[in-house]
Design a protein around this motif. Sequence first.
Motif, PDB file in Angstrom:
ATOM      1  N   THR A  62       0.810  -1.218   0.000  1.00 26.34           N
ATOM      2  CA  THR A  62       0.000   0.000   0.000  1.00 26.34           C
ATOM      3  C   THR A  62       0.849   1.276   0.000  1.00 26.34           C
ATOM      4  O   THR A  62       0.496   2.266  -0.629  1.00 26.34           O
ATOM      5  CB  THR A  62      -0.932   0.032   1.219  1.00 26.34           C
ATOM      6  OG1 THR A  62      -0.147  -0.025   2.426  1.00 26.34           O
ATOM      7  CG2 THR A  62      -1.889  -1.156   1.190  1.00 26.34           C
ATOM      8  N   GLU A  63       1.965   1.252   0.722  1.00 32.90           N
ATOM      9  CA  GLU A  63       2.853   2.409   0.802  1.00 32.90           C
ATOM     10  C   GLU A  63       4.288   1.909   0.953  1.00 32.90           C
ATOM     11  O   GLU A  63       4.515   0.763   1.339  1.00 32.90           O
ATOM     12  CB  GLU A  63       2.496   3.305   1.998  1.00 32.90           C
ATOM     13  CG  GLU A  63       1.132   3.950   1.906  1.00 32.90           C
ATOM     14  CD  GLU A  63       0.806   4.732   3.166  1.00 32.90           C
ATOM     15  OE1 GLU A  63       0.639   5.954   3.082  1.00 32.90           O
ATOM     16  OE2 GLU A  63       0.742   4.097   4.241  1.00 32.90           O
ATOM     17  N   THR A  64       5.248   2.797   0.671  1.00 33.89           N
ATOM     18  CA  THR A  64       6.643   2.418   0.849  1.00 33.89           C
ATOM     19  C   THR A  64       7.432   3.557   1.486  1.00 33.89           C
ATOM     20  O   THR A  64       7.016   4.713   1.469  1.00 33.89           O
ATOM     21  CB  THR A  64       7.315   2.050  -0.488  1.00 33.89           C
ATOM     22  OG1 THR A  64       7.633   3.244  -1.217  1.00 33.89           O
ATOM     23  CG2 THR A  64       6.429   1.151  -1.338  1.00 33.89           C
ATOM     24  N   VAL A  65       8.585   3.168   2.038  1.00 38.20           N
ATOM     25  CA  VAL A  65       9.515   4.118   2.645  1.00 38.20           C
ATOM     26  C   VAL A  65      10.827   4.064   1.868  1.00 38.20           C
ATOM     27  O   VAL A  65      11.462   3.002   1.793  1.00 38.20           O
ATOM     28  CB  VAL A  65       9.770   3.793   4.130  1.00 38.20           C
ATOM     29  CG1 VAL A  65      10.752   4.800   4.735  1.00 38.20           C
ATOM     30  CG2 VAL A  65       8.461   3.776   4.912  1.00 38.20           C
ATOM     31  N   PHE A  66      11.228   5.185   1.298  1.00 41.07           N
ATOM     32  CA  PHE A  66      12.527   5.268   0.631  1.00 41.07           C
ATOM     33  C   PHE A  66      13.595   5.583   1.670  1.00 41.07           C
ATOM     34  O   PHE A  66      13.418   6.474   2.499  1.00 41.07           O
ATOM     35  CB  PHE A  66      12.516   6.371  -0.431  1.00 41.07           C
ATOM     36  CG  PHE A  66      13.880   6.647  -1.016  1.00 41.07           C
ATOM     37  CD1 PHE A  66      14.333   5.952  -2.127  1.00 41.07           C
ATOM     38  CD2 PHE A  66      14.722   7.587  -0.435  1.00 41.07           C
ATOM     39  CE1 PHE A  66      15.591   6.198  -2.647  1.00 41.07           C
ATOM     40  CE2 PHE A  66      15.984   7.842  -0.950  1.00 41.07           C
ATOM     41  CZ  PHE A  66      16.420   7.144  -2.065  1.00 41.07           C
ATOM     42  N   VAL A  67      14.718   4.853   1.599  1.00 39.18           N
ATOM     43  CA  VAL A  67      15.835   5.081   2.515  1.00 39.18           C
ATOM     44  C   VAL A  67      17.060   5.486   1.698  1.00 39.18           C
ATOM     45  O   VAL A  67      17.366   4.888   0.675  1.00 39.18           O
ATOM     46  CB  VAL A  67      16.132   3.823   3.352  1.00 39.18           C
ATOM     47  CG1 VAL A  67      17.338   4.048   4.265  1.00 39.18           C
ATOM     48  CG2 VAL A  67      14.913   3.453   4.193  1.00 39.18           C
ATOM     49  N   CYS A 108       7.198   5.813  -1.885  1.00 41.53           N
ATOM     50  CA  CYS A 108       7.981   6.864  -1.213  1.00 41.53           C
ATOM     51  C   CYS A 108       7.082   7.806  -0.411  1.00 41.53           C
ATOM     52  O   CYS A 108       7.330   9.013  -0.346  1.00 41.53           O
ATOM     53  CB  CYS A 108       8.808   7.651  -2.211  1.00 41.53           C
ATOM     54  SG  CYS A 108       9.803   6.635  -3.325  1.00 41.53           S
ATOM     55  N   ALA A 109       6.048   7.235   0.201  1.00 39.99           N
ATOM     56  CA  ALA A 109       5.169   8.045   1.028  1.00 39.99           C
ATOM     57  C   ALA A 109       5.918   8.641   2.215  1.00 39.99           C
ATOM     58  O   ALA A 109       5.521   9.661   2.774  1.00 39.99           O
ATOM     59  CB  ALA A 109       3.985   7.205   1.510  1.00 39.99           C
ATOM     60  N   ALA A 110       6.995   7.985   2.613  1.00 42.76           N
ATOM     61  CA  ALA A 110       7.898   8.504   3.637  1.00 42.76           C
ATOM     62  C   ALA A 110       9.321   8.404   3.105  1.00 42.76           C
ATOM     63  O   ALA A 110       9.641   7.486   2.342  1.00 42.76           O
ATOM     64  CB  ALA A 110       7.747   7.746   4.947  1.00 42.76           C
ATOM     65  N   ILE A 111      10.159   9.355   3.512  1.00 41.76           N
ATOM     66  CA  ILE A 111      11.524   9.441   2.983  1.00 41.76           C
ATOM     67  C   ILE A 111      12.513   9.551   4.134  1.00 41.76           C
ATOM     68  O   ILE A 111      12.308  10.341   5.061  1.00 41.76           O
ATOM     69  CB  ILE A 111      11.674  10.659   2.058  1.00 41.76           C
ATOM     70  CG1 ILE A 111      10.719  10.575   0.860  1.00 41.76           C
ATOM     71  CG2 ILE A 111      13.125  10.805   1.572  1.00 41.76           C
ATOM     72  CD1 ILE A 111      10.667  11.839   0.020  1.00 41.76           C
ATOM     73  N   VAL A 112      13.572   8.759   4.067  1.00 37.75           N
ATOM     74  CA  VAL A 112      14.711   8.892   4.967  1.00 37.75           C
ATOM     75  C   VAL A 112      15.873   9.433   4.134  1.00 37.75           C
ATOM     76  O   VAL A 112      16.301   8.794   3.180  1.00 37.75           O
ATOM     77  CB  VAL A 112      15.098   7.545   5.610  1.00 37.75           C
ATOM     78  CG1 VAL A 112      16.354   7.690   6.470  1.00 37.75           C
ATOM     79  CG2 VAL A 112      13.936   7.010   6.447  1.00 37.75           C
ATOM     80  N   GLY A 113      16.340  10.620   4.470  1.00 43.74           N
ATOM     81  CA  GLY A 113      17.386  11.270   3.701  1.00 43.74           C
ATOM     82  C   GLY A 113      18.726  11.237   4.408  1.00 43.74           C
ATOM     83  O   GLY A 113      18.907  10.574   5.436  1.00 43.74           O
ATOM     84  N   PHE A 114      19.685  11.977   3.854  1.00 44.89           N
ATOM     85  CA  PHE A 114      21.025  12.051   4.439  1.00 44.89           C
ATOM     86  C   PHE A 114      21.357  13.485   4.797  1.00 44.89           C
ATOM     87  O   PHE A 114      21.179  14.407   4.009  1.00 44.89           O
ATOM     88  CB  PHE A 114      22.074  11.534   3.454  1.00 44.89           C
ATOM     89  CG  PHE A 114      23.496  11.706   3.960  1.00 44.89           C
ATOM     90  CD1 PHE A 114      24.068  10.735   4.768  1.00 44.89           C
ATOM     91  CD2 PHE A 114      24.231  12.842   3.656  1.00 44.89           C
ATOM     92  CE1 PHE A 114      25.370  10.901   5.251  1.00 44.89           C
ATOM     93  CE2 PHE A 114      25.531  13.012   4.125  1.00 44.89           C
ATOM     94  CZ  PHE A 114      26.098  12.037   4.930  1.00 44.89           C
TER      95      PHE A 114
END
Length: 223
Positions: A62-67, A108-114
């Motif tokens: 349903t949703e994903t998190v990009f890391v 990419c409903a949620a994003i973990v960046g640097f």
Amino acid sequence: MADAAASPHLQVRPDWLALTQEAVLEPELPIIDAHHHLWDRAGNRYLFEQWMADLSSGHRITETVFVQCRSMYRQEGPQAMQPVGEVEFVNGVAAQSASGLYGSVRACAAIVGFADLMLGADVQAVVEALQQAGNGRLRGIRNTTAWHADPSIRSNPQPPPPGLLAQDRFRTGARLLARYDLSLDVWAYHTQLDEVLALAQACPDTRLVLDHCGGPLGAGPYA
């Protein structure tokens, strides 16, 4: 940032993956893919099109998190701000998915960046730039932290210096994340778990996410 375009990973072999087909358990169970990447590297491309193809397995994602994975960094401007380009890129993919033209899944409903936490308190400007680029989707920060003295254990293409998690400036930056309600993703090998524990104790207000199940090693002296 030219080295960020290289990939240390083997190319995907669709013919080999197709040799085994497993029945999907509970196909109606909604699933959030909590950790995936998107990149375009020499001999190794995994972008929205490839990601969509992987959704055809029958699971209900349903949703994903990009890391973060050092993808699409800016090539101009201050070095500390170059990782903002990754979040800008991923936020565009999220907007593409949110159009509904590609089904009900929200990539990419949620994003973990640097953001380089070794900047200490100065990382604040980078974090705020990432938040703006993420348009409400930024949920956390991840740094390159997996390290081992044995050169045969080098799954990290850009290994950090030893003892990074214990550095005062790193911990100052980690504590600042709590102010923005952001988590800290930690990629560490199982040999570093004592350092991860010490980091958590030193930053009690910062949520820690332990990536890759604590990095159990099966190579080198642990083969």
